[in-house]
Write a protein that holds these residues in place. Structure first.
Motif, PDB file in Angstrom:
ATOM      1  N   PHE A   1      11.910  15.109  16.479  1.00  0.00           N
ATOM      2  CA  PHE A   1      12.549  14.160  15.577  1.00  0.00           C
ATOM      3  C   PHE A   1      12.831  14.834  14.252  1.00  0.00           C
ATOM      4  CE2 PHE A   1       9.591  11.867  18.339  1.00  0.00           C
ATOM      5  CZ  PHE A   1      10.465  11.036  18.979  1.00  0.00           C
ATOM      6  N   SER A   2      13.896  14.434  13.623  1.00  0.00           N
ATOM      7  CA  SER A   2      14.210  14.965  12.306  1.00  0.00           C
ATOM      8  C   SER A   2      13.256  14.372  11.286  1.00  0.00           C
ATOM      9  CB  SER A   2      15.643  14.598  11.934  1.00  0.00           C
ATOM     10  OG  SER A   2      15.874  14.813  10.568  1.00  0.00           O
TER      11      SER A   2
ATOM     12  N   THR B   1      14.580   8.806  23.100  1.00  0.00           N
ATOM     13  CA  THR B   1      15.326  10.052  22.955  1.00  0.00           C
ATOM     14  C   THR B   1      14.746  10.903  21.831  1.00  0.00           C
ATOM     15  OG1 THR B   1      16.909   9.254  21.299  1.00  0.00           O
ATOM     16  CG2 THR B   1      17.394   8.769  23.613  1.00  0.00           C
ATOM     17  N   GLU B   2      15.110  12.181  21.828  1.00  0.00           N
ATOM     18  CA  GLU B   2      14.623  13.088  20.788  1.00  0.00           C
ATOM     19  C   GLU B   2      15.242  12.776  19.432  1.00  0.00           C
ATOM     20  OE1 GLU B   2      15.733  17.064  21.622  1.00  0.00           O
ATOM     21  OE2 GLU B   2      17.855  16.618  21.889  1.00  0.00           O
ATOM     22  N   ARG B   3      16.267  11.949  19.391  1.00  0.00           N
ATOM     23  CA  ARG B   3      16.925  11.601  18.127  1.00  0.00           C
ATOM     24  C   ARG B   3      16.442  10.275  17.561  1.00  0.00           C
ATOM     25  NH1 ARG B   3      18.507  16.451  16.650  1.00  0.00           N
ATOM     26  NH2 ARG B   3      19.800  17.478  18.225  1.00  0.00           N
ATOM     27  N   ASP B   4      15.423   9.695  18.141  1.00  0.00           N
ATOM     28  CA  ASP B   4      14.934   8.392  17.691  1.00  0.00           C
ATOM     29  C   ASP B   4      14.039   8.573  16.476  1.00  0.00           C
ATOM     30  OD1 ASP B   4      14.182   5.794  17.410  1.00  0.00           O
ATOM     31  OD2 ASP B   4      13.327   5.571  19.421  1.00  0.00           O
ATOM     32  N   THR B   5      14.661   8.833  15.322  1.00  0.00           N
ATOM     33  CA  THR B   5      13.902   9.130  14.107  1.00  0.00           C
ATOM     34  C   THR B   5      13.126   7.935  13.579  1.00  0.00           C
ATOM     35  OG1 THR B   5      15.866   8.662  12.776  1.00  0.00           O
ATOM     36  CG2 THR B   5      15.495  10.948  13.432  1.00  0.00           C
TER      37      THR B   5
ATOM     38  N   SER C   1      14.464  11.311   7.939  1.00  0.00           N
ATOM     39  CA  SER C   1      14.419   9.863   7.794  1.00  0.00           C
ATOM     40  C   SER C   1      13.063   9.361   7.365  1.00  0.00           C
ATOM     41  CB  SER C   1      14.778   9.202   9.128  1.00  0.00           C
ATOM     42  OG  SER C   1      13.770   9.481  10.070  1.00  0.00           O
TER      43      SER C   1
END
Length: 269
Positions: free
Chosen positions: A97-98, A216-220, A101
């Motif tokens: 995750f990034s 998902t891997e983008r679910d910040t 956020s």
């Protein structure tokens, strides 16, 4: 005088061709076996040897922390520690995750700020995570860089997230397979299980409340100060609080999705 008629022996030609084919097949079989052995050795190194190395190193780091603390973790007043920085400069490698956020919701509180200083200091463990249900004791370090943190068998704190015991979200990542695989069995955690975080002179106990088996891997959103999935909005929380988040890859031996476990801080005495 009789004419000499040459005799053509066809069987010998067939045998030569057959022998050549057998030689090719044998060479191919040897090559296949060799490649298979090499692949097997690589798998053994990745799955078994890296685990042994990382587990041993992580255990030694826990022992080193406890020796440095001097007492039982979590007991007594907190001695002076290096200054803490709410904006760590460690740049993580591509991660589940990034961190963009998520930010600390209480940057002025010492407990809310992750360890800082030179990169060598940030890569050292500053806390210990204990999960009694799993028999897990693992060091916690700043950042989620694979080589500097996760591949050592440590658990890494997402940059910018709240520190242990602080308001906001203390968000952690760890390998599920290979390199110590500290989070391999976090899918077994259930509501009510304890997640204990020890620092010098301080102990914070979180209680597992909710889980998200796949996102998902983008679910910040799952590592936001108030954690809530942006992919599956029905999962997470809606009120400010002091949270802990454990993230890892799923399914096993794959990095396609992410598994998430959330907990809330148990009020002190």
């Amino acid at each position: 005088m009789r004419d000499h008629i040459p005799v053509v022996v066809q069987g010998r030609g067939r045998r030569a061709r057959r022998a050549g084919l057998v030689g090719v097949l044998w060479a191919a079989a040897e090559l296949t076996v060799t490649v298979g052995v090499v692949v097997l050795l690589l798998v053994v190194h990745q799955v078994w040897w890296t685990n042994r190395q990382a587990v041993a190193a992580a255990r030694e780091e826990v022992r080193a922390l406890e020796r440095a603390w001097g007492d039982d973790p979590g007991s007594g007043p907190s001695p002076s520690e290096p200054p803490l920085d709410s904006r760590p400069s460690l740049s993580p490698s591509p991660s589940p995750f990034s961190s963009a956020s998520a930010s600390s919701s209480s940057p002025s509180s010492p407990a809310a700020r992750p360890a800082a200083g030179p990169s060598a200091v940030r890569e050292r463990a500053y806390a210990v995570l204990r999960i009694p249900r799993l028999g897990l004791v693992v060091p916690v370090a700043q950042g989620i860089d694979k080589r500097a943190v996760l591949d050592k068998g440590y658990v890494g704190q997402y940059p910018g997230t709240a520190g242990p015991g602080a308001q906001g979200n203390f968000a952690l990542a760890g390998h599920r397979n290979t390199h110590g695989e500290p989070f391999r069995y976090v899918n077994r955690l259930r509501a009510g299980d304890e997640l204990i975080v020890d620092m010098r002179g301080r102990r914070y106990t979180y209680v597992v409340g909710r889980t998200l088996s796949e996102t998902t891997e983008r679910d910040t959103g799952v590592i936001a100060p108030v954690p809530r999935s942006v992919v599956k909005p029905g999962y997470g929380y809606s009120e400010p609080g002091a949270y802990i988040t454990l993230t890892t890859c799923t399914p096993e031996y794959s990095s396609k999705y992410r598994l998430v476990v959330w907990g809330t801080l148990r009020p002190g005495p």
